[in-house]
Design an enzyme around this catalytic site. Sequence first.
Site: not given
Ligand code: GLC
Length: 799
Positions: A365, A487, A489, A633, A706
């Site tokens: 991040d 990227w 998680d 996600e 981000g």
């Molecule tokens: C969150 C985390 C980042 C990751 C994203 C996707 O924003 O801070 O590190 O890439 O989730 O899972």
Amino acid sequence: MNYGRFDSAAHEYVVTRPDTPRAWSNYLGSRRYGGIVTNNAGGYSFTRSPAEGRILRHRYNSVPAEQPGRVFYLRDRDSADYWSSAWQPVAKPLDRYRTETRFGPGYADITSDYAGIKTESLYFIPLNQEFEYWRLRVTNTGTKPRRLSVFACAEFTTEWNLLNDLLNLQYTQYIGEAAWRDGFIRASSCSRLPEDKANFANRDQSRWWWMTLVGGDIAGHDCDRDSFLGSYRSYDRPLAVERGTCGNSAGFSDNTCGVIQSDIELAPGETREVLVLLGIGKSEREGRATRRKFGTAAACEKEFTALKAHWHALLETLHVETPDADFDHMTNTWGAYNALVTLEWSRSCSLVYTGEHRDGFGFRDTVQDMLGVVAMVPDIVRERLVLMLSGQDASGGAQPDVRPWLHVPGQMKPTPPGNYRSDDCLWFFNTIPAYVAETGDSAFYDEVVPFADKGKATVLGHLRRALEFNLARTGRNGLPCGLLADWNDCLKLGYKGESVFVAFQVRLGLATYAEIAGAKKLTRERSWALAELKKIDRAITRTCWDGKWFIWAIAEDGTVYGSAKAKEGRIYLNTQCWAILSGYADTNQAKSALASVKKLLASDYGVAMCAPPFAKTPVKVMRAVLFNPGNKENAGIFSHTQSWAVLAEIMAGDGDQAYDYYRSFMPSAQNDQIEKREIEPFAHCQSTHSQFSKKFGMSRVPWLSGTASWAHYTATNHILGLRPETGGLRIDPCIPSTWPGFKARRLFRGREVHVEVRNPNELNRGVSHLLVDGERIEGNLLPLSALNAVTRVIAVIGN
Ligand code: GLC
């Protein structure tokens, strides 16, 4: 419906209704002493670390959301009516209580009118100081004299460690003290232990803080929270305020607080000003010294002016005037500021982030958070880059996070092999060249920086090591392993599972490395990178194209994710974008992948991360299945990724589509229908409920994401197309065809560049020459040699 408006001349957002759908917040101060403040003066304060240095308490996810905070109660001594200078916590009926909050960079200024009394409460932390100001101005707007009592109120923590303070009550309810002494509230935790200021991480030490009020006679105080509030009451009707007098309680164990009462009298039209100063250290030491220096109206005003000047100077780096006022609000103020806030605070403090688990700088991040701010704070970026490079292990992988107060380069334990993420160091390939292009500091590549665990290398050496790390960890198809996660998680492919996203990142890394090596005339290095690039391209070509789009990943057991054949997660946004950003996709692939994104993922509020959502996929591989469909996600609109879709469209040449995507997640564009988004219209957020969710359009987790850095970078460097290069400033806009043009003023290498872009033929892009101070230059690079103290450039799209 809106709850406020942008005041662009003042770099402010004005909240005009206090009953916002959720509490809206802003940031105060810096890591030295920082805080959160909401539109109703809720929030908290801390020093150095929100998890380990918490001074003012905040109960997360409590009801109401923003209490306690920094409250000024006012009580009319004749009518016994009382209210607060922000709408909350007393919450007088809004037909009789009028209020406005002005949020600007580093402050909140709340004005209210009630019962013939006007108040203005300003909250800020002066630059480089370890205390906060609360300034209250009270005006009698009526025709009769008024006798008022003012109560300034804060709830203290008992231990500076957040979790202990909130949860380990059998311990922390016996360690706090607060008492009135010589005009101060003197607060402490474990006061009988010695101080150990040099060792912030040592929890077995006494900690001290203080609060004082100047500008009014002191009529009383309370330091025991429950004496002030009374049992079975809350901040909306504290007993002491209702009664009209503090109990002069001392705080000893249980919960301490700082309440100072001042009684004032106001003739009609008269204004009085009281100041509260609250900071760290001992009252008789730091408290006294601070009050002596800063405890006057003039000093407060001076500090406020300096704070604004500081922020405004940073924001002056770029000023644009485009046909889209919403775009300008983000680009000139809020997007830039959001990126700077994120740089400072990473993911450690908000009304959602607590600091717990995510204190310090998360590796991937943080490296990305620098991308959007290089133009504004190049020196801080350089320092942060060195810090993060020193968080890279000699293996080429990275420590999961860097906590500056615990980090000793060269002496850290290497990350256990199973804990490496595959993408961490690859983000350097985005940020470091951007830093060098902005500053021209190409010597940075030769600077020697230690690895976290052992050894050292030049910055270029660190970059090579990053590539080697991924090249050495490939799966059975020759693609980079996803390791603990890429990227995303939520992606757990098994140690040997392969990430297509990282394959594209490595490709971009190799191409970038070859370019840097080429510029430095390191022929062998360049050839090495180009040869590796060919190899990875071959592996990608063999396995990653699915017919209409690129696949997502291949798990250790061979299961392919992100394929038309799959039932869930059939298409994944990131690999479509990064195939293009890395330069891999050919024109047809790019077209087809982007058409699929539009058809299967795009919506009015942004582009979903994947589709359809996961419901049956094993959680061991795809942890996204934990989330409700359309959230985060699991096919949510993940804001961070939105700029990648915009950039991919720009690279594919469709400026109209790119801008549609940009506007769909641009917070300011939602100001007039904010009841849908619910959170701040001036701050980015982590994610928005997608078309697959029951709450489509609602956004969550504001500020620290981000998204901020990538969005500001995308807007400035690619939509406006003002892109620094080592040799000059590239002027390569890709704007909506409906824009007749735009104007921009950009500071670059200490000079001022005024750019006027004209778009008479309603195109997206294509500047073939520049008029620089009246002289024609072929191409769209404004070379360093043409830069004057002030340079005026005209660029016509399509000419
Ligand atoms: C969150 C985390 C980042 C990751 C994203 C996707 O924003 O801070 O590190 O890439 O989730 O899972």
